[in-house]
Write a protein that holds these residues in place. Structure first.
Motif, short mmCIF file in Angstrom:
data_model
loop_
_atom_site.label_atom_id
_atom_site.label_comp_id
_atom_site.label_asym_id
_atom_site.label_seq_id
_atom_site.Cartn_x
_atom_site.Cartn_y
_atom_site.Cartn_z
N PRO A 1 0.84 -1.20 0.00
CA PRO A 1 0.00 0.00 0.00
C PRO A 1 0.88 1.25 0.00
N PHE A 2 0.31 2.35 -0.49
CA PHE A 2 1.11 3.57 -0.65
C PHE A 2 1.83 3.97 0.64
N GLU A 3 1.16 3.84 1.78
CA GLU A 3 1.80 4.31 3.02
C GLU A 3 3.08 3.54 3.36
N ASP A 4 3.21 2.32 2.82
CA ASP A 4 4.42 1.52 3.09
C ASP A 4 5.40 1.50 1.91
N VAL B 1 4.52 -2.87 -11.01
CA VAL B 1 3.94 -4.20 -10.72
C VAL B 1 3.07 -4.19 -9.47
N GLY B 2 3.26 -3.19 -8.59
CA GLY B 2 2.46 -3.12 -7.37
C GLY B 2 1.33 -2.12 -7.47
N ILE B 3 1.09 -1.60 -8.68
CA ILE B 3 0.04 -0.60 -8.88
C ILE B 3 -0.95 -1.13 -9.91
N ALA B 4 -2.24 -0.96 -9.65
CA ALA B 4 -3.28 -1.41 -10.58
C ALA B 4 -4.24 -0.26 -10.85
N LEU B 5 -4.87 -0.30 -12.01
CA LEU B 5 -5.95 0.64 -12.30
C LEU B 5 -7.24 0.11 -11.70
N LEU B 6 -7.91 0.96 -10.92
CA LEU B 6 -9.23 0.62 -10.38
C LEU B 6 -10.17 1.80 -10.62
N CYS B 7 -11.39 1.51 -11.00
CA CYS B 7 -12.40 2.57 -11.11
C CYS B 7 -12.73 3.06 -9.70
N SER B 8 -13.48 4.16 -9.62
CA SER B 8 -13.74 4.74 -8.30
C SER B 8 -14.53 3.78 -7.41
N VAL B 9 -15.43 2.99 -8.02
CA VAL B 9 -16.22 2.03 -7.22
C VAL B 9 -15.31 0.96 -6.63
N HIS B 10 -14.47 0.36 -7.47
CA HIS B 10 -13.60 -0.71 -6.98
C HIS B 10 -12.47 -0.19 -6.12
N HIS B 11 -12.07 1.09 -6.36
CA HIS B 11 -11.07 1.69 -5.48
C HIS B 11 -11.66 1.89 -4.08
N THR B 12 -12.91 2.30 -4.04
CA THR B 12 -13.59 2.46 -2.75
C THR B 12 -13.70 1.12 -2.03
N ASP B 13 -14.05 0.07 -2.80
CA ASP B 13 -14.13 -1.27 -2.21
C ASP B 13 -12.77 -1.72 -1.66
N ARG B 14 -11.70 -1.40 -2.39
CA ARG B 14 -10.35 -1.76 -1.95
C ARG B 14 -10.04 -1.07 -0.63
N THR B 15 -10.28 0.24 -0.61
CA THR B 15 -9.94 1.05 0.56
C THR B 15 -10.73 0.59 1.78
N ALA B 16 -11.99 0.16 1.54
CA ALA B 16 -12.85 -0.27 2.65
C ALA B 16 -12.59 -1.71 3.06
N GLY B 17 -11.77 -2.43 2.30
CA GLY B 17 -11.47 -3.81 2.65
C GLY B 17 -12.46 -4.81 2.09
N ARG B 18 -13.38 -4.36 1.22
CA ARG B 18 -14.36 -5.29 0.64
C ARG B 18 -13.79 -5.98 -0.60
N LEU B 19 -12.66 -5.49 -1.09
CA LEU B 19 -11.99 -6.09 -2.25
C LEU B 19 -10.55 -6.36 -1.82
N SER B 20 -10.14 -7.63 -1.90
CA SER B 20 -8.84 -8.00 -1.32
C SER B 20 -7.68 -7.67 -2.25
N VAL B 21 -6.50 -7.55 -1.66
CA VAL B 21 -5.27 -7.36 -2.43
C VAL B 21 -5.09 -8.53 -3.39
#
Ligand code: ZN
Length: 276
Positions: free
Chosen positions: A46-49, A56-76
């Motif tokens: 994650p960016f903070e680390d 290779v550690g960066i992916a494109l996510l739309c705002s919906v899936h980015h929100t899901d990632r940030t909230a932990g509803r979509l796993s790494v």
């Protein structure tokens, strides 16, 4: 306020070559659903680390899936898997616009077109055009198709969708502007949707026509160059109902259902000649 610099001193800003590598790896869209626009998500680490911006550690996510990632509803792990086989692999990436303005102007390299159906045409084919609301949900519809200098279709406009055709070297979306490149510094097409200014612009173009000719658009205007036809036009204004046109050449008829900046030279061929 978002973190601008993390604990390792890494700035949030991702260098452009890294962003491009991420876009190419993710096929120009959210790895989960394919959607444009997208955000750049540092999923591993994650960016903070992160100590560096590694594609290779960066992916494109739309705002919906980015929100899901940030909230932990979509796993790494799910993002990592999707990045290996992104949704858009083998298909066009699509952006849907929503244009319901009272009026819109088409600006084609400094040539202004206003009316219910306006566009730039070559031998009767609309390269880039705009139709007033009335056909689909009161929205302006953009139409046309752009191929690159080797005859490969790169950008297609269909109803309220912009399709970046699969296989383009790079497609970027920054602010109101979509740019397709076929190599570093080699822009095929650049279009801007400046809705607050009520202008849709074709700002850059480098497109193959028939008979060894090329169609260019840039700040100097529209240019056609090749063995038989050479000219440059800028600063023209077409305002009116369908059928009115500024005609360059007399070898073919402009489209009757558009007000056009119409280029009509037989030597430039038809879309069949422009594309492989
Ligand atoms: Zn998505």
């Amino acid at each position: 306020m978002p973190t601008v610099i993390n604990k390792h001193g890494l700035a949030r800003h991702i260098p452009e070559p890294v962003k491009r590598a991420v876009r190419q790896a993710c096929a120009n869209g959210c790895v989960i659903c394919g959607r444009m626009p997208y955000e750049y998500d540092h999923f591993d680490p994650p960016f903070e680390d992160a100590k560096d911006h590694h594609a290779v550690g960066i992916a494109l996510l739309c705002s919906v899936h980015h929100t899901d990632r940030t909230a932990g509803r979509l796993s790494v792990d799910a993002v990592r898997k999707a990045r290996v086989k992104p949704f858009n692999a083998g298909r066009a990436s699509v952006w849907s616009h929503h244009l319901t303005e009272q009026s819109l102007t088409l600006n084609v390299a400094g040539n202004i077109l206003q009316g219910p159906s306006v566009g730039l045409s070559v031998n009767g084919a609309i390269v880039f055009g705009l139709r007033a609301p009335g056909t689909v949900d009161g929205q302006w519809l953009v139409t046309g198709s752009i191929n690159d200098s080797s005859g490969r279709e790169t950008l297609r406009f269909r109803d309220n969708e912009v399709l970046a055709v699969n296989g383009s070297w790079d497609v970027s979306m920054e602010g109101p502007t979509i740019t397709v490149r076929r190599g570093t510094g080699d822009i095929v097409v650049q279009v801007s949707f400046r809705t607050e200014d009520q202008v849709i612009s074709l700002e850059r173009l480098n497109m193959r026509l028939g008979g060894g000719h090329a169609l260019h658009a840039n700040r100097s205007g529209i240019q056609v160059s090749g063995p038989a036809v050479n000219f440059q036009v800028g600063g023209n204004i077409v305002i009116g109902a369908t059928g009115c046109a500024i005609r360059l050449g007399r070898d073919s008829e402009p489209p009757k259902d558009f007000a056009t900046l119409a280029i009509n030279f037989a030597a430039l061929g038809s879309p069949n000649d422009w594309r492989d």
